[in-house]
Design a protein around this motif. Structure first.
Motif, PDB file in Angstrom:
ATOM      1  N   GLN A   1       1.093  -0.810  -0.018  1.00  0.00           N
ATOM      2  CA  GLN A   1      -0.182  -0.004   0.213  1.00  0.00           C
ATOM      3  C   GLN A   1       0.954   1.002   0.167  1.00  0.00           C
ATOM      4  OE1 GLN A   1      -2.780   0.829   3.926  1.00  0.00           O
ATOM      5  NE2 GLN A   1      -4.650   1.596   2.102  1.00  0.00           N
ATOM      6  N   GLN A   2       2.128   1.298   1.065  1.00  0.00           N
ATOM      7  CA  GLN A   2       2.404   2.646   0.629  1.00  0.00           C
ATOM      8  C   GLN A   2       3.445   2.179  -0.594  1.00  0.00           C
ATOM      9  OE1 GLN A   2       3.023   4.339   3.436  1.00  0.00           O
ATOM     10  NE2 GLN A   2       4.134   5.798   2.147  1.00  0.00           N
ATOM     11  N   GLN A   3       3.540   1.211  -1.233  1.00  0.00           N
ATOM     12  CA  GLN A   3       4.825   1.286  -2.994  1.00  0.00           C
ATOM     13  C   GLN A   3       3.449   1.984  -3.035  1.00  0.00           C
ATOM     14  OE1 GLN A   3       7.631   0.990  -2.837  1.00  0.00           O
ATOM     15  NE2 GLN A   3       7.689   0.015  -0.222  1.00  0.00           N
ATOM     16  N   THR A   4       2.146   1.625  -3.682  1.00  0.00           N
ATOM     17  CA  THR A   4       1.016   2.370  -4.141  1.00  0.00           C
ATOM     18  C   THR A   4       1.259   3.471  -4.022  1.00  0.00           C
ATOM     19  OG1 THR A   4       0.472   0.354  -4.631  1.00  0.00           O
ATOM     20  CG2 THR A   4      -0.773   2.082  -5.312  1.00  0.00           C
ATOM     21  N   LEU A   5       0.671   4.044  -3.018  1.00  0.00           N
ATOM     22  CA  LEU A   5       0.867   5.731  -2.175  1.00  0.00           C
ATOM     23  C   LEU A   5       1.997   6.310  -2.827  1.00  0.00           C
ATOM     24  CD1 LEU A   5      -0.917   8.062  -1.027  1.00  0.00           C
ATOM     25  CD2 LEU A   5       0.829   7.016   1.238  1.00  0.00           C
ATOM     26  N   SER A   6       3.267   5.578  -2.853  1.00  0.00           N
ATOM     27  CA  SER A   6       4.304   6.610  -3.646  1.00  0.00           C
ATOM     28  C   SER A   6       4.319   6.640  -4.721  1.00  0.00           C
ATOM     29  CB  SER A   6       5.639   6.250  -3.096  1.00  0.00           C
ATOM     30  OG  SER A   6       5.898   5.974  -1.688  1.00  0.00           O
ATOM     31  N   TYR A   7       4.118   5.717  -5.065  1.00  0.00           N
ATOM     32  CA  TYR A   7       4.018   6.094  -7.173  1.00  0.00           C
ATOM     33  C   TYR A   7       2.605   6.393  -7.406  1.00  0.00           C
ATOM     34  CZ  TYR A   7       2.864   3.993 -11.466  1.00  0.00           C
ATOM     35  OH  TYR A   7       2.541   4.796 -12.936  1.00  0.00           O
TER      36      TYR A   7
END
Length: 59
Positions: free
Chosen positions: A30-36
């Protein structure tokens, strides 16, 4: 404690550990998606500002 109770506690511990790892993995994804997505927003805002400036120059 009986043998059955010990096995029950061991099984519960395994389930909790696996559940915690899975939860951690989901939070990381979820954090990776948010950063992206935040990066995408930044790029799009930059493109939009650039397009507005070049459109004003054309006028």
């Amino acid at each position: 404690m009986t043998r059955k109770t010990e096995i029950g506690y061991d099984a519960l511990l395994v389930v909790l550990v696996i559940g915690s790892l899975r939860f951690g993995q989901l939070m990381w994804q979820q954090q990776q998606t948010l950063s992206y997505l935040q990066k995408q927003v930044k790029q799009l805002k930059h493109k939009q500002a650039t397009a507005k400036r070049s459109h004003q120059k054309v006028k």
